[in-house]
Structures are given as structure tokens and as C-alpha cells.
Design a protein around this motif. Structure first.
Motif, PDB file in Angstrom:
ATOM      1  N   GLU A  49       2.838  -7.610 -15.035  1.00 49.09           N
ATOM      2  CA  GLU A  49       1.960  -6.943 -15.990  1.00 49.09           C
ATOM      3  C   GLU A  49       0.862  -6.272 -15.179  1.00 49.09           C
ATOM      4  N   THR A  50       0.561  -5.034 -15.519  1.00 52.75           N
ATOM      5  CA  THR A  50      -0.408  -4.253 -14.769  1.00 52.75           C
ATOM      6  C   THR A  50      -1.454  -3.635 -15.687  1.00 52.75           C
ATOM      7  N   SER A  51      -2.515  -3.162 -15.094  1.00 59.10           N
ATOM      8  CA  SER A  51      -3.522  -2.400 -15.826  1.00 59.10           C
ATOM      9  C   SER A  51      -3.952  -1.220 -14.970  1.00 59.10           C
ATOM     10  N   ALA A  52      -3.650  -0.031 -15.435  1.00 56.55           N
ATOM     11  CA  ALA A  52      -4.087   1.162 -14.716  1.00 56.55           C
ATOM     12  C   ALA A  52      -5.612   1.301 -14.821  1.00 56.55           C
ATOM     13  N   LEU A  53      -6.181   0.800 -15.901  1.00 54.39           N
ATOM     14  CA  LEU A  53      -7.628   0.898 -16.100  1.00 54.39           C
ATOM     15  C   LEU A  53      -8.387   0.058 -15.079  1.00 54.39           C
ATOM     16  N   THR A  54      -7.988  -1.200 -14.927  1.00 53.25           N
ATOM     17  CA  THR A  54      -8.700  -2.093 -14.003  1.00 53.25           C
ATOM     18  C   THR A  54      -8.072  -2.107 -12.611  1.00 53.25           C
ATOM     19  N   GLY A  55      -6.843  -1.617 -12.495  1.00 55.08           N
ATOM     20  CA  GLY A  55      -6.138  -1.638 -11.222  1.00 55.08           C
ATOM     21  C   GLY A  55      -5.414  -2.946 -10.958  1.00 55.08           C
ATOM     22  N   GLU A  56      -5.480  -3.869 -11.903  1.00 53.71           N
ATOM     23  CA  GLU A  56      -4.856  -5.182 -11.714  1.00 53.71           C
ATOM     24  C   GLU A  56      -3.342  -5.052 -11.517  1.00 53.71           C
ATOM     25  N   ASN A  57      -2.858  -5.609 -10.439  1.00 49.88           N
ATOM     26  CA  ASN A  57      -1.436  -5.668 -10.079  1.00 49.88           C
ATOM     27  C   ASN A  57      -0.785  -4.310  -9.810  1.00 49.88           C
ATOM     28  N   VAL A  58      -1.554  -3.237  -9.768  1.00 50.54           N
ATOM     29  CA  VAL A  58      -0.959  -1.924  -9.504  1.00 50.54           C
ATOM     30  C   VAL A  58      -0.446  -1.867  -8.067  1.00 50.54           C
ATOM     31  N   GLU A  59      -1.303  -2.206  -7.120  1.00 48.41           N
ATOM     32  CA  GLU A  59      -0.858  -2.215  -5.718  1.00 48.41           C
ATOM     33  C   GLU A  59       0.206  -3.292  -5.507  1.00 48.41           C
ATOM     34  N   GLU A  60       0.028  -4.438  -6.148  1.00 46.63           N
ATOM     35  CA  GLU A  60       0.985  -5.546  -6.012  1.00 46.63           C
ATOM     36  C   GLU A  60       2.389  -5.135  -6.453  1.00 46.63           C
ATOM     37  N   ALA A  61       2.481  -4.274  -7.455  1.00 44.51           N
ATOM     38  CA  ALA A  61       3.791  -3.798  -7.916  1.00 44.51           C
ATOM     39  C   ALA A  61       4.524  -3.083  -6.782  1.00 44.51           C
ATOM     40  N   PHE A  62       3.821  -2.216  -6.075  1.00 42.82           N
ATOM     41  CA  PHE A  62       4.432  -1.484  -4.966  1.00 42.82           C
ATOM     42  C   PHE A  62       4.755  -2.419  -3.802  1.00 42.82           C
ATOM     43  N   VAL A  63       3.848  -3.350  -3.534  1.00 40.69           N
ATOM     44  CA  VAL A  63       4.049  -4.293  -2.421  1.00 40.69           C
ATOM     45  C   VAL A  63       5.276  -5.164  -2.681  1.00 40.69           C
ATOM     46  N   GLN A  64       5.388  -5.710  -3.885  1.00 37.23           N
ATOM     47  CA  GLN A  64       6.534  -6.572  -4.207  1.00 37.23           C
ATOM     48  C   GLN A  64       7.853  -5.797  -4.148  1.00 37.23           C
ATOM     49  N   CYS A  65       7.834  -4.590  -4.658  1.00 41.91           N
ATOM     50  CA  CYS A  65       9.037  -3.756  -4.640  1.00 41.91           C
ATOM     51  C   CYS A  65       9.444  -3.441  -3.194  1.00 41.91           C
ATOM     52  N   ALA A  66       8.483  -3.040  -2.383  1.00 38.74           N
ATOM     53  CA  ALA A  66       8.758  -2.727  -0.977  1.00 38.74           C
ATOM     54  C   ALA A  66       9.238  -3.964  -0.230  1.00 38.74           C
ATOM     55  N   ARG A  67       8.627  -5.113  -0.512  1.00 35.11           N
ATOM     56  CA  ARG A  67       9.020  -6.364   0.141  1.00 35.11           C
ATOM     57  C   ARG A  67      10.465  -6.718  -0.195  1.00 35.11           C
ATOM     58  N   LYS A  68      10.836  -6.537  -1.452  1.00 33.28           N
ATOM     59  CA  LYS A  68      12.207  -6.846  -1.884  1.00 33.28           C
ATOM     60  C   LYS A  68      13.208  -5.921  -1.179  1.00 33.28           C
ATOM     61  N   ILE A  69      12.865  -4.646  -1.063  1.00 31.25           N
ATOM     62  CA  ILE A  69      13.735  -3.686  -0.372  1.00 31.25           C
ATOM     63  C   ILE A  69      13.855  -4.073   1.098  1.00 31.25           C
ATOM     64  N   LEU A  70      12.741  -4.396   1.736  1.00 31.63           N
ATOM     65  CA  LEU A  70      12.760  -4.794   3.139  1.00 31.63           C
ATOM     66  C   LEU A  70      13.612  -6.053   3.336  1.00 31.63           C
ATOM     67  N   ASN A  71      13.479  -7.026   2.440  1.00 33.17           N
ATOM     68  CA  ASN A  71      14.302  -8.240   2.535  1.00 33.17           C
ATOM     69  C   ASN A  71      15.785  -7.901   2.456  1.00 33.17           C
ATOM     70  N   ARG A  72      16.135  -6.957   1.602  1.00 40.28           N
ATOM     71  CA  ARG A  72      17.540  -6.561   1.474  1.00 40.28           C
ATOM     72  C   ARG A  72      18.040  -5.814   2.712  1.00 40.28           C
ATOM     73  N   ILE A  73      17.153  -5.068   3.350  1.00 39.31           N
ATOM     74  CA  ILE A  73      17.518  -4.398   4.600  1.00 39.31           C
ATOM     75  C   ILE A  73      17.725  -5.446   5.686  1.00 39.31           C
ATOM     76  N   GLU A  74      16.787  -6.377   5.800  1.00 42.80           N
ATOM     77  CA  GLU A  74      16.874  -7.404   6.839  1.00 42.80           C
ATOM     78  C   GLU A  74      18.080  -8.315   6.668  1.00 42.80           C
ATOM     79  N   SER A  75      18.490  -8.558   5.430  1.00 42.26           N
ATOM     80  CA  SER A  75      19.647  -9.427   5.190  1.00 42.26           C
ATOM     81  C   SER A  75      20.967  -8.675   5.362  1.00 42.26           C
ATOM     82  N   GLY A  76      20.879  -7.345   5.498  1.00 43.08           N
ATOM     83  CA  GLY A  76      22.082  -6.542   5.658  1.00 43.08           C
ATOM     84  C   GLY A  76      22.674  -6.069   4.338  1.00 43.08           C
TER      85      GLY A  76
END
Length: 113
Positions: A49-76
Motif C-alpha cells: 500500500e502506498t501514498s503518493a501524497l505522503t510518499g509512504e512506500n513509494v520508493e520501497e515499491a521500486f526497491v522491492q521490485c528491483a530486489r525481486k528481479i535481481l534475485n531472479r537474475i542471481e538464481s539463474g
């Protein structure tokens, strides 16, 4: 609703993040956290859940998504070198990096100063 096109037309290893926006308007919500969380789980989606108004979890959304992609790259599971993987390097210098699952080491060039 989740479009079946995203799953059918994309890589098998697609990462999809469902963002429930306007978290700051908790009293006006139309979908409960539990409903959204359950939907995400049933459809194999990441959920925040995010809030564009307060910025809550906005950056975290991108970080989690990027982390998941990186994990999939590292696992092959994902190979950025494979055409159609949906991944491309932004900086040409990064294209020289090798996946950790490969046996060849990455050569580091020394400064010629």
C-alpha cells in the motif's frame, strides 16, 4: 482486474507489483488491506500500500521490485543476456558484468593515471 495479457505476453519470470495507492485516505478506502492482500496472493503478485501524497512506500515499491528481479537474475531464473528476457542494461559499461552463476570472473581494469 489483472489483465491476462501481462502474463501471456511477458517473460515467464515477470515481476508484478500491485500498489494500493492513497493509503493516506484510510477512512475512504473501498478495498480492505486483507482483500487486496488476498487478491495479490491468489494472483502471485507482490503487494504494497502506498501514498503518493505522503510518499509512504513509494520508493520501497521500486526497491522491492528491483530486489525481486535481481534475485531472479542471481538464481539463474532470469538471464539478461537472453533476448526477450525483458531486461536490458541501462549503462553500456554494465553490459560487461557477468551473472554470478557463470564461472568466468569479471575483469577489473586498473586506472592508468
Amino acid at each position: 482486474l489483472l489483465s491476462p495479457d501481462a502474463r501471456m505476453l511477458a517473460s515467464q519470470s515477470i515481476v508484478i507489483l500491485l500498489c494500493g495507492n492513497k493509503k493516506d485516505l484510510d477512512t475512504d478506502r473501498e478495498v480492505t488491506f486483507l482483500e487486496a492482500s488476498r487478491f495479490a496472493q491468489e494472483n502471485e503478485l507482490m503487494f504494497l500500500e502506498t501514498s503518493a501524497l505522503t510518499g509512504e512506500n513509494v520508493e520501497e515499491a521500486f526497491v522491492q521490485c528491483a530486489r525481486k528481479i535481481l534475485n531472479r537474475i542471481e538464481s539463474g531464473e532470469l538471464d539478461p543476456e537472453r533476448m526477450g528476457s525483458g531486461i536490458q542494461y541501462g549503462d553500456a559499461a554494465l553490459r560487461q558484468l557477468r551473472s554470478p552463476r557463470r564461472t568466468q570472473a569479471v575483469s577489473v581494469q586498473e586506472c592508468g593515471c
